[in-house]
Every structure is written in C-alpha cells, then in structure tokens.
Enzyme design. Structure first.
Site, PDB file in Angstrom:
ATOM      1  N   HIS A  64     -88.016  -3.137 -45.353  1.00 15.09           N
ATOM      2  CA  HIS A  64     -89.133  -3.671 -44.585  1.00 15.09           C
ATOM      3  C   HIS A  64     -89.933  -2.568 -43.898  1.00 15.09           C
ATOM      4  CE1 HIS A  64     -91.180  -7.054 -42.696  1.00 15.09           C
ATOM      5  NE2 HIS A  64     -91.154  -6.393 -41.554  1.00 15.09           N
ATOM      6  N   HIS A 111     -93.666 -13.454 -42.955  1.00 16.24           N
ATOM      7  CA  HIS A 111     -92.544 -13.800 -42.078  1.00 16.24           C
ATOM      8  C   HIS A 111     -91.689 -14.820 -42.818  1.00 16.24           C
ATOM      9  CE1 HIS A 111     -91.609 -13.244 -37.559  1.00 16.24           C
ATOM     10  NE2 HIS A 111     -91.649 -12.079 -38.169  1.00 16.24           N
TER      11      HIS A 111
END
Length: 763
Positions: A64, A111
């Site tokens: 990430h 998300h």
C-alpha cells in the site's frame, strides 16, 4: 549512529537468539514482511530491529505504501513535461492548469479492505482521506465522486455492504459540506467477497499556491494537528496488502469525524494562506510513520519525533501504537521556525489541537523518541527510497484462450427484443442509481451546474466579474468485465468512456486520476492483467491527450483464492467553456431528430446482454479505435458548442437500446426510430463498445451536424424523431432481407424496472 534504547531487542544480534528476538521473528510475518525482507532490514540496520522499527518497516514496505509490485509498471503513465500538468504523481494529489490563473487538484483512492469489514466507517473514512489529500495541496474541495463494486443484491450480505457503504459516503460528505456529484455502481458476483469503494475529490486553487508534503529547513518544528491519536487503524496499510480482508480485526478500520474534518480543512487553508507552512501532509495509511518519512524523503532531510508529546485519546499507548495509528482527521505540518505560535493560534481558533512533536534534522534519519529516550532509529532512504521493488512474473491467463469464454456471438438470436430490453433495464448495474445519489447532498455550496444522474457532473467556476461562465466537469468510469476479457483493450475503453462522458456534457477532457483495483499480484495471471491494462490506459491517455496526474493501486482484492475482476477505475476532469452549452441525457422536444455518431457495434462480447443471456461474462471485448474515438468526441463537442445538440448520451452498458430508453425516461418523451442494420438485431440494439454517442438535434441543424461528421470521417446514422407518444418504437430494416424487426414499449413500462430495480432489492 550507534545508540542505546529502552528495548533490549535493539541490541546487536547474538549468536544464540534471545526469546525476544525469536518472538520478533514470528511477529514480522504477522506484520506482513517476508523472510527475505526481514533479513534485508537486518542488513540495513546491521542488527535486529526492535518492535517499533519492525512495525515501521512493515508499513513503509507494504504494498500500500511502497508500491513495490507496481511502481515500475506505473512509469508507463508518466505525465512529465505535459504543459497542462502543474503537479504530477508523487504528491498528495495531482494539479492541472485550467486557465484564468486557476489550478485543479484531484485524486482518487481506494478503501476496499476496510469497507469489506466495516462498510460504513470504511467508506466514510475513504471519503475523509481523499478530502485531506486535496486540501493538503492548498486547494478548496469543490466536489466528491465515487466508484463502487458489490456482489449481487439477492444476497443479504451484499445488501448490507452496499447499503452501509453508501450511507457512510453520504454521512461524511454531507456533514463536511462538500457536494457528492458523480460516480458509478456495478454489481457482479466477482465482487461478492471483495467490494470496491473508490473515492475521488476535486479541489480548486490559485496557481502558484501549491502546497507540498516536504519536511525541509533544519530546525523547523513538526506540528501534529487535528484529532487526538487512538488505537484505531493500526496496521491499516498492511491490512490493505493482504489477500483476505476478513482475516483482520475491525480495529484495523479507522473511525471518522466529518465535523472535525471541516474544522481541519478551514484551519489548514487559512494557515497556508498565511505563508507559515513549509510542508504539510495528512496522516493517512501508516499514520505518523508514513507522513514523516515521506516528507523527509522528498526534502532529503531527516525528522525527530517524540511520541510522548503526541496527544492521545487512550491511555498507555506505546511508541509502536502511536507511530502506526491511522486515527483520522490528523495532519503533520512543518512550520517555519519561530512562527509555530502563529500556526498554533490558527488551530486554536478552530478548536483543534496543534502540538510540536518534533523537528527537521539534517541527518536523513527517522528518529523516534519517547520522553527523550530513543525508541527507534532508521535511515529515511531505507524506509522510502530503498523499499524493495519486485518484477513480478506475468503470464497470459489460460481462460483468455478458451473458445467457450469468447463465445458471446454464438448465443442464439433473441426471440423477444422488448422482453430483453426490460430485463436489461432491471439489472442493477444498468438501472437508475437514484437510490444511491439521492442520499448525497449534491447542491451544498450552490455551485452545482449539472447534478448526478447523467454522463458527467459539472461545478460552476467563478469568473473575474463574479459571475459564472465556465465549469469543471468530472466523472468516474471503468468496466471490469471488459478488462477481464481483454486487459489491454479494456484499459483503453475505461479511458475512452470517461472522456466520452465529459464530452457528452459539453466539456473538454483534460486529465486523469486512476484507482487500479486488482487481485493478488503474486499470481502471474493477475499481474499480466495489471501490466496489460496499465499499458492500455497509457495508450488511450496519449491518444486522447489526457495526462495521468495522480492515482492509487489496490492489490490483494482476493478471498479464498478468488480474485475480483481486474478493475481499473478512471477519474477524469475537464472544463466546460460555456455553461450555456451544458448538455444532459434527457430528450428535450418532440419533433427533434435523433442521430448516432460513431461506428456500429461489432460484437456482443463483454456486454451486459451477453452476461444476461449467457449467465457469465462472455467475450470478446469490443475492439476500440482510439483515433476514431478522438474524432467522434471532437465532432460532438463542436456540435454542442455550435448549439446544434439538445441532448447527448454515450452508448455503454446495455447498448443502444438502453441508451435510447434512458434518454426517453429522463425526458419523459418517446421516440419513433427506423434504421437499417446488417446482421443480428440484438447486436444492433444491445452490443456495446466503440465511440458511439446518441444526439438530439433540431431538424434544421441536422444537416450541419451530419456534414461535420462526414468531414472528419465519423460514421453518422439518422435514427428517427423524438415523439410525444411516450413510446419507444424501433424498427430495424435488415439489409439484403425484406424482413423488418420491431421493438416497441411504452415509456412507463421502461421506467418501472429502471427506476425500481435497486429500491426493490434494498427493501
């Protein structure tokens, strides 16, 4: 530099590992580091890392934060040197020049994993995070968009995820006072276990006022501002880098406070106007760790932070917890030395904490103290610049060469075209999304010129004379089914359709942000999908002159070995030069003519119709001619500016018949249409792909519109007229056959399944 710490695990490695060292070696795997990465860390430090250092490396080297599987591929999307780009990838958001001394900052982020566990807070904090990315650049947010993917609504679990994610988006955007104007929603079994929640924010700023996330100026203080730090979201970055999001606890999901966000937004923008700030960055993934390390890396500096100074809302938080917390509504500000009190006064005015927690150093290290005692120390370059980069193997998946998978055009001919159209309109992916966007406040700030429900949304721009002449247009788009069936061509389609959406609203497409959602990159087939789709996106962006200025990669969208469809989402912005020429999809006046710009459908492959009839995605993905795409869109835009076009709608999900139905339903008018086809009637009506736009024009303007199309070698077909009869009536005359095929349905019959599909499913 050698040092002593309060933690015995920072001692040099012993010949016989201590119990603490053995425990650390178990923990690093739980934190997401592999054996090779841990050994590399030990080599860099010339010792075993302690618990805090292991945690810091694990988040900074996570997929990430480090983009270790994707960074090399993303170079294909470089926007370097483009005259429109004021800030490209590498900062919190991209910025482009839109003229009149104005810049537009925008970005999209995912998300996904948090939303699979706690959909309300996962989606809400996704909105909060993307807002901070934009105002961190010094831009005032003017609009929010989203792109959502869920499993079929016949599942109670999918209904729960969908309903709560939409509610979370609405709650945050509505409360913070930013209009949510656009987006898209797709439902498919491929997203049952891994929903996708992608959030986009667009902000407006004066050129020359771009703020950046840099920690420069030795001795300058670091202020942590906004909400207090808690234990929510710890290891959220590594949580977003694992295959199965359900394997993590809800504590990895952050909790948002949109009212705090509003205060933080106003305080930061006021502070940036006062020229007190050297650098600023939000505490997103990996919290204080990533913000401090990344800001130092960009400046070529170091930072020293004392976690004992960090305001915490929970007792006895460790240095590890404070550094890795992803509590929301927090920013790290590097203030000019000697002016920190000015900065603190601004935040106090807005009722926010603003505490000096550290300083900029010249040692190029991230040094973490606790009440003056050393808790961890690592080179900034090791955390950011020396994170591992992988050349993942890529291999074409076998299914792409399966004749049964590429057999959409072998489906039996339709026996009832009207029934097929009604079935398509009732599919939640095709049906009206009013149930979604009516939960969003789209009119707050009173600048919305085109509301949700069409091809694109538009926000009016203030002009120098305090009027409104121009507007910013925006959209999100992507078709995972297309990319699954042909990754490179599917990537091109995503860019082309987003640009077509802006064109149909009367705007010039200008630039792109992306959110690249894929499965496990360690699988050669998944990585092939990724590389090929990024290649396709890059080709389309060059062909349509829309540089990529920001974006996000979300990997490991996989559960129980099943990956999602490869789903690159394109967020695109453009400018409408004249608000008087904004165009909607709704038919305007009976007697007007309807025409089709662009080529006929070539295949049923990739279509909603093929999925409906075949029970699964069937290829091939429709081919795409990027040169024809550019010419078709240019003809449409120029015709809109000339005043020839009253309504425009691009042909996408469900094909031409669905496009015409939507124009009739939203305009509450019918259409009486006749045109000649070659081949199958269902291909002509329900085939997708290609640069195709349906336009409504007055009869007196039709000849000029056709002439413009012919001059640019763009196919042009006159379809028929808008009718007062409130019936969609289509007659297809087959070339070389005397037979005429008909489809006729009252608008009221089309409206019911289209408007009620999602509300009925959600009851």
């Amino acid at each position: 530099m050698a040092h002593e710490t309060v933690d015995e695990m920072t001692q040099s490695a012993l010949a016989e590992p201590s119990p603490e060292q053995i425990r650390a070696r178990r923990l690093y795997r739980e934190m997401g580091l592999c054996d090779e990465e841990y050994e590399r860390i030990c080599t860099i430090l010339a010792r075993e890392p302690n618990h805090v250092e292991t945690g810091v490396f694990s988040v900074m080297w996570s997929e990430h934060c480090s983009y270790k599987s994707s960074k090399r591929v993303l170079r294909l999307l470089s926007s370097a040197g483009h005259p429109r780009v004021l800030q490209g990838p590498g900062e919190n958001a991209g910025v482009i020049d839109i003229g009149d001394g104005l810049g537009l900052a925008f970005k999209m982020e995912s998300h996904n994993h948090p939303s699979a566990i706690e959909p309300f807070q996962g989606a809400a904090t996704g909105v909060g995070g993307i807002i901070r990315d934009v105002f961190t650049m010094g831009a005032r947010p003017i609009a929010l968009l989203n792109s959502l993917r869920f499993g079929p609504l016949d599942s109670e679990r999918n209904r729960y995820l969908f309903g709560h994610a939409v509610a979370g988006i609405a709650a945050y955007g509505n409360c913070v006072g930013i209009p949510t104007l656009g987006g898209e929603v797709v439902f498919d079994p491929a997203y049952t276990h891994n929903p996708l929640v992608n959030a986009m924010c667009v902000g407006l700023m004066r050129q020359g006022r771009i703020a950046r996330g840099v920690a420069s100026g030795v001795g300058n203080p670091l202020l942590l501002v906004g909400a207090k730090t808690g234990r929510d979201g710890i290891h959220g970055a590594t949580f977003a880098s694992v295959e199965d999001p359900h394997s993590r606890e809800r504590s990895a999901v952050q909790v948002g406070d949109p009212f705090m966000e509003k205060l933080l937004l106003e305080a930061c923008l006021e502070l940036l106007d006062a020229d007190v700030v050297v650098g600023i960055q939000d505490l997103g993934a990996a919290g204080l760790t990533s913000s401090s390390a990344e800001m130092a890396s960009r400046a070529g500096s170091g930072v020293e932070i004392d976690v004992a100074l960090v305001p915490c809302r929970e007792a006895d938080m460790s240095a590890y917890e404070i550094m890795l917390s992803e509590s929301q509504e927090r920013m790290l500000v590097v203030a000019r030395r000697g002016r920190e009190e000015e900065a603190q006064a601004v935040f106090t005015k807005w009722g926010l904490d603003a505490v000096v927690v550290g300083r900029v150093t010249d040692e190029k290290t991230l040094r973490i103290l606790r009440a003056g005692a050393l808790a961890a120390e690592m080179a900034v370059t090791a955390l950011v610049d020396e994170a591992p980069l992988y050349d993942r193997p890529a291999a074409r998946p076998a299914y792409l060469d399966d004749p049964q998978m590429m057999s959409a055009d072998a489906l039996p001919d339709s026996h009832n075209l009207a029934a097929d159209l009604l079935d398509l309109l009732a599919r939640p992916t095709v049906a009206s999304k009013a149930w979604v966007y009516r939960q969003y406040d789209s009119m707050v700030r009173a600048a919305t010129a085109l509301r949700p429900g069409g091809d694109a949304a538009v926000v009016a721009l203030p002009s120098l004379d305090c009027g409104f002449q121009r507007g910013v247009a925006m959209t999100t788009d992507g078709n995972g089914r297309y990319v699954y069936l042909d990754p490179r061509t599917g990537g091109m389609h995503a860019v082309a359709e987003a640009a077509r959406n802006l064109t149909c609203s009367g705007a010039r497409p200008l630039a792109v942000t992306d959110c690249l959602n894929f499965g496990n990159p360690e699988k050669a087939g998944v990585f092939y999908q990724f590389v090929e789709s990024v290649t396709g996106i890059a080709e389309a962006c060059r062909a349509l002159d829309v540089p990529v200025v920001s974006g996000n990669v979300s990997f490991y969208n996989e559960t129980n070995g099943e990956d999602i469809f490869p789903t690159p989402i394109i967020g695109m912005v453009g400018v409408a030069d004249n608000l008087d020429h904004l165009t909607t999809i709704a038919l305007k006046e009976s007697g007007n003519m309807l025409a089709l710009l662009g080529a006929a459908a070539e295949t049923l492959g990739g279509s909603e119709y093929a999925a409906l009839r075949g029970g699964r995605p069937l290829g091939p993905t429709p081919p795409i001619d990027l040169d024809l795409e550019a010419r078709t869109q240019l003809v449409c835009r120029e015709a809109i500016q000339a005043g020839w076009v009253r309504a425009a709608h691009d042909v996408s999900d469900g094909g031409l018949a669905v496009t015409l139905s939507e124009m009739c339903i939203t305009g509450d008018l019918g259409a009486d249409l006749t045109w000649e086809i070659e081949g199958r009637a269902d291909l002509a009506l329900f085939g997708e792909g290609g640069p195709r736009i349906v336009v409504e024009a007055r009869e007196a303007d039709l000849a000029a519109l056709e002439r413009s199309a012919r001059e640019r070698n763009v196919p042009f077909i006159t379809l028929g007229r808008v009718s007062e009869q409130k019936t969609l009536s289509i007659q297809l005359e087959q070339a070389q056959r005397p037979e005429t095929l008909e489809l006729s349905a009252p608008i009221v019959a089309l409206r019911e399944p289209w408007e009620e599909a999602i509300p009925w499913a959600m009851r």
